[in-house]
Design a protein around this motif. Structure first.
Motif, PDB file in Angstrom:
ATOM      1  N   ASP A 183       0.829  -1.207   0.000  1.00 13.08           N
ATOM      2  CA  ASP A 183       0.000   0.000   0.000  1.00 13.08           C
ATOM      3  C   ASP A 183       0.862   1.254   0.000  1.00 13.08           C
ATOM      4  O   ASP A 183       0.553   2.251  -0.675  1.00 13.08           O
ATOM      5  CB  ASP A 183      -0.921   0.014   1.226  1.00 13.08           C
ATOM      6  CG  ASP A 183      -1.942  -1.102   1.189  1.00 13.08           C
ATOM      7  OD1 ASP A 183      -2.353  -1.482   0.073  1.00 13.08           O
ATOM      8  OD2 ASP A 183      -2.314  -1.598   2.260  1.00 13.08           O
ATOM      9  N   ILE A 184       1.939   1.235   0.782  1.00 10.87           N
ATOM     10  CA  ILE A 184       2.820   2.403   0.858  1.00 10.87           C
ATOM     11  C   ILE A 184       3.582   2.581  -0.451  1.00 10.87           C
ATOM     12  O   ILE A 184       3.721   3.697  -0.955  1.00 10.87           O
ATOM     13  CB  ILE A 184       3.798   2.264   2.043  1.00 10.87           C
ATOM     14  CG1 ILE A 184       3.012   2.167   3.353  1.00 10.87           C
ATOM     15  CG2 ILE A 184       4.767   3.438   2.086  1.00 10.87           C
ATOM     16  CD1 ILE A 184       3.864   1.983   4.585  1.00 10.87           C
ATOM     17  N   LEU A 185       4.066   1.467  -1.005  1.00 12.75           N
ATOM     18  CA  LEU A 185       4.804   1.563  -2.272  1.00 12.75           C
ATOM     19  C   LEU A 185       3.913   2.083  -3.398  1.00 12.75           C
ATOM     20  O   LEU A 185       4.381   2.781  -4.298  1.00 12.75           O
ATOM     21  CB  LEU A 185       5.380   0.194  -2.642  1.00 12.75           C
ATOM     22  CG  LEU A 185       6.475  -0.346  -1.710  1.00 12.75           C
ATOM     23  CD1 LEU A 185       6.916  -1.729  -2.167  1.00 12.75           C
ATOM     24  CD2 LEU A 185       7.665   0.607  -1.672  1.00 12.75           C
ATOM     25  N   VAL A 225       4.735   4.508  -6.678  1.00 14.12           N
ATOM     26  CA  VAL A 225       4.801   4.005  -8.063  1.00 14.12           C
ATOM     27  C   VAL A 225       3.440   3.860  -8.721  1.00 14.12           C
ATOM     28  O   VAL A 225       3.353   3.543  -9.909  1.00 14.12           O
ATOM     29  CB  VAL A 225       5.553   2.662  -8.114  1.00 14.12           C
ATOM     30  CG1 VAL A 225       6.954   2.803  -7.562  1.00 14.12           C
ATOM     31  CG2 VAL A 225       4.789   1.582  -7.336  1.00 14.12           C
ATOM     32  N   GLY A 226       2.355   4.073  -7.970  1.00 14.92           N
ATOM     33  CA  GLY A 226       1.035   3.862  -8.536  1.00 14.92           C
ATOM     34  C   GLY A 226       0.530   2.456  -8.255  1.00 14.92           C
ATOM     35  O   GLY A 226       1.180   1.662  -7.557  1.00 14.92           O
ATOM     36  N   GLU A 227      -0.633   2.134  -8.790  1.00 15.53           N
ATOM     37  CA  GLU A 227      -1.280   0.853  -8.507  1.00 15.53           C
ATOM     38  C   GLU A 227      -0.414  -0.328  -8.932  1.00 15.53           C
ATOM     39  O   GLU A 227       0.102  -0.379 -10.051  1.00 15.53           O
ATOM     40  CB  GLU A 227      -2.621   0.792  -9.235  1.00 15.53           C
ATOM     41  CG  GLU A 227      -3.511  -0.348  -8.805  1.00 15.53           C
ATOM     42  CD  GLU A 227      -4.058  -0.145  -7.398  1.00 15.53           C
ATOM     43  OE1 GLU A 227      -4.442  -1.165  -6.796  1.00 15.53           O
ATOM     44  OE2 GLU A 227      -4.099   1.005  -6.919  1.00 15.53           O
ATOM     45  N   ILE A 228      -0.219  -1.270  -8.000  1.00 15.17           N
ATOM     46  CA  ILE A 228       0.522  -2.501  -8.279  1.00 15.17           C
ATOM     47  C   ILE A 228      -0.493  -3.636  -8.390  1.00 15.17           C
ATOM     48  O   ILE A 228      -1.214  -3.923  -7.432  1.00 15.17           O
ATOM     49  CB  ILE A 228       1.532  -2.807  -7.157  1.00 15.17           C
ATOM     50  CG1 ILE A 228       2.542  -1.657  -7.028  1.00 15.17           C
ATOM     51  CG2 ILE A 228       2.259  -4.120  -7.430  1.00 15.17           C
ATOM     52  CD1 ILE A 228       3.493  -1.812  -5.855  1.00 15.17           C
ATOM     53  N   THR A 229      -0.575  -4.253  -9.544  1.00 19.69           N
ATOM     54  CA  THR A 229      -1.555  -5.321  -9.763  1.00 19.69           C
ATOM     55  C   THR A 229      -0.857  -6.622 -10.143  1.00 19.69           C
ATOM     56  O   THR A 229       0.277  -6.626 -10.613  1.00 19.69           O
ATOM     57  CB  THR A 229      -2.547  -4.939 -10.881  1.00 19.69           C
ATOM     58  OG1 THR A 229      -1.807  -4.709 -12.093  1.00 19.69           O
ATOM     59  CG2 THR A 229      -3.309  -3.674 -10.517  1.00 19.69           C
ATOM     60  N   ASP A 230      -1.550  -7.702  -9.904  1.00 16.46           N
ATOM     61  CA  ASP A 230      -1.044  -9.008 -10.319  1.00 16.46           C
ATOM     62  C   ASP A 230      -2.202  -9.826 -10.888  1.00 16.46           C
ATOM     63  O   ASP A 230      -3.297  -9.306 -11.103  1.00 16.46           O
ATOM     64  CB  ASP A 230      -0.348  -9.745  -9.164  1.00 16.46           C
ATOM     65  CG  ASP A 230      -1.267  -9.907  -7.952  1.00 16.46           C
ATOM     66  OD1 ASP A 230      -2.497  -9.933  -8.150  1.00 16.46           O
ATOM     67  OD2 ASP A 230      -0.755 -10.002  -6.824  1.00 16.46           O
TER      68      ASP A 230
END
Length: 433
Positions: free
Chosen positions: A334-336, A340-345
């Motif tokens: 959440d902090i990252l 960098v914006g939304e991190i999705t997998d």
């Protein structure tokens, strides 16, 4: 008067005037170079061994004394050169020499002592600052007593009118300087929007708290420790998350955090180890594999929490309010994402659908979407002082719990409530006016 003596006096005075104009150019260029030079670039040059850059850094630590000394020297040479020119032209042309001296000196000072040196200094600020640092340091040292006296006199006069002239209280913060430079660079096409957002996101970590970005407890998937092992396994496999809070007796009583791998290892041991459990997976107790819960206050800054995550070698924390009640949870991811914006997998299939645009220019969003994420995605400027989510902003501005279909207009946008569950706004349509 003898013509030879007159010629000698003329050329001597003319030479002195030229020398004073050169000094005026030096003072003007030095002032511009030292005030326009980037302290960051000077610091980098100083670390590479530049003595001039190191001196320039020390000089610019006290800008008030620097500018006062340079202005004093510049005024002395300008007034002296104008006086000498007036005397010289008066001797040559009589009373009309005063007007002629004024015109000539104005042109000379403007061109050669102001515009020319300042143009060079502003285009080569760091190089010029390093070059003039040594002589300017002497000037500051020599003029320090009168400049100090003038400084206190000026502050005393301004204080009579209630004006605080303390430069320490009026220095721009580094964050504002960087933000302004990035915004200017983006508007000129020199900086990409994504790069600007990442840098500003990193700078904002120290000013934002975990409460602003945490996942609210209403959205947290938690497991009951008393749930049969088969059902627990099914819930864990269906969840897109690898860490899940475990509660016992009461949802507010969090007794641990289960990691999916630890649960699978424990079940595998009961079923396939050399000494398997008598009843197989039915003997599994999830409390045997849970990790101790890590609680943090909701006022913790993101910068400090990221350091704690790295120090503790954990990525998961439960957020509590001042009364100790569970508010939500936050992860390192959440902090990252703030940087960098939304991190999705592959387990986030709906992530791309968080913001949709229709043909009429209306955007459909989730009510739980944070205002900061929406502003960053659309480059808008919706206020986030009173609410963290877009749904919260609508409720705050409407001063009521709206119903589906209600439309509101504020901050230059049209908000329509498109979905609602209980008292929560789940879907919104937004259109810029």
């Amino acid at each position: 008067m003898d013509i030879t003596a007159l010629d000698a006096a003329f050329w001597t005075t003319a030479a002195v005037i030229v020398g004073l104009l050169v000094l005026s150019a030096f003072f003007s260029g030095s002032e511009t170079a030292l005030t326009a030079a980037s302290r960051g670039k000077l610091k980098a040059q100083a670390e590479k061994g530049s003595r001039g850059a190191e001196r320039a850094l020390k000089i610019t630590e006290d800008n008030e004394r620097l500018i006062g000394s340079v202005l004093l020297g510049n005024n002395i040479v300008n007034i002296l050169s104008a006086s000498l020119a007036t005397a010289l032209f008066t001797r040559l042309f009589g009373e009309s020499g005063v007007a002629l001296a004024t015109m000539v000196m104005t042109a000379l000072v403007l061109i050669f002592s102001e515009v020319l040196p300042k143009t060079y200094a502003i285009t080569n600020a760091e190089q010029a600052a390093a070059m003039v640092s040594w002589p300017i340091r002497l000037v500051v040292l020599v003029f320090s007593p009168p400049v100090t006296a003038v400084r206190w006199l000026v502050r005393g006069i301004l204080s009579v009118f209630g004006i605080n002239a303390d430069p320490e209280g009026n220095i721009l913060a580094v964050r504002e300087e960087i933000a302004g430079a990035l915004s200017l660079g983006q508007s000129e096409g020199l900086v990409e929007k994504e790069d600007r957002d990442r840098i500003l996101g990193a700078l904002d970590l120290a000013e934002r708290t975990v409460e602003e970005i945490m996942k609210h407890r209403s959205e947290i998937r938690m497991l009951n420790a008393d749930t049969p092992p088969e059902e627990l396994l099914a819930e864990i496999l269906q969840s897109p998350h690898t860490r899940l809070p475990i509660w016992k007796d009461d949802p507010d009583n969090i007794v641990g955090v289960a990691h999916a791998k630890d649960v699978l290892r424990g079940m595998h041991k009961l079923m396939f180890s050399p000494t398997p459990g008598k009843n197989g997976i039915a003997d599994f107790n999830i409390l045997d594999v849970v990790m101790k819960p890590y609680f943090i206050p909701d006022t913790t800054t993101l910068d400090e929490q990221m350091r704690q995550f790295l120090r503790r070698r954990t990525h998961f924390a439960l957020v509590v309010d001042e009364y100790g009640s569970l508010e939500g949870l936050i992860t390192l991811e959440d902090i990252l994402e703030e940087i960098v914006g939304e991190i999705t997998d592959e387990f986030d299939p709906a992530a791309d659908a968080a913001l949709k645009m229709s043909e009429d220019g209306t955007y459909s969003i989730e009510g739980a979407m944070t205002i900061r994420d929406l502003n960053r995605a659309m480059d808008w400027a919706l206020p986030d002082d009173e609410a963290n989510t877009v749904a919260g902003l609508v409720i705050h501005e409407a001063q009521m719990i709206p119903t589906v279909g209600q439309v509101f207009s504020f901050h230059g946008f049209l908000f329509e409530v498109a979905g609602k569950k209980d008292n929560r706004i789940t879907k919104l349509k937004i259109k810029p006016l």
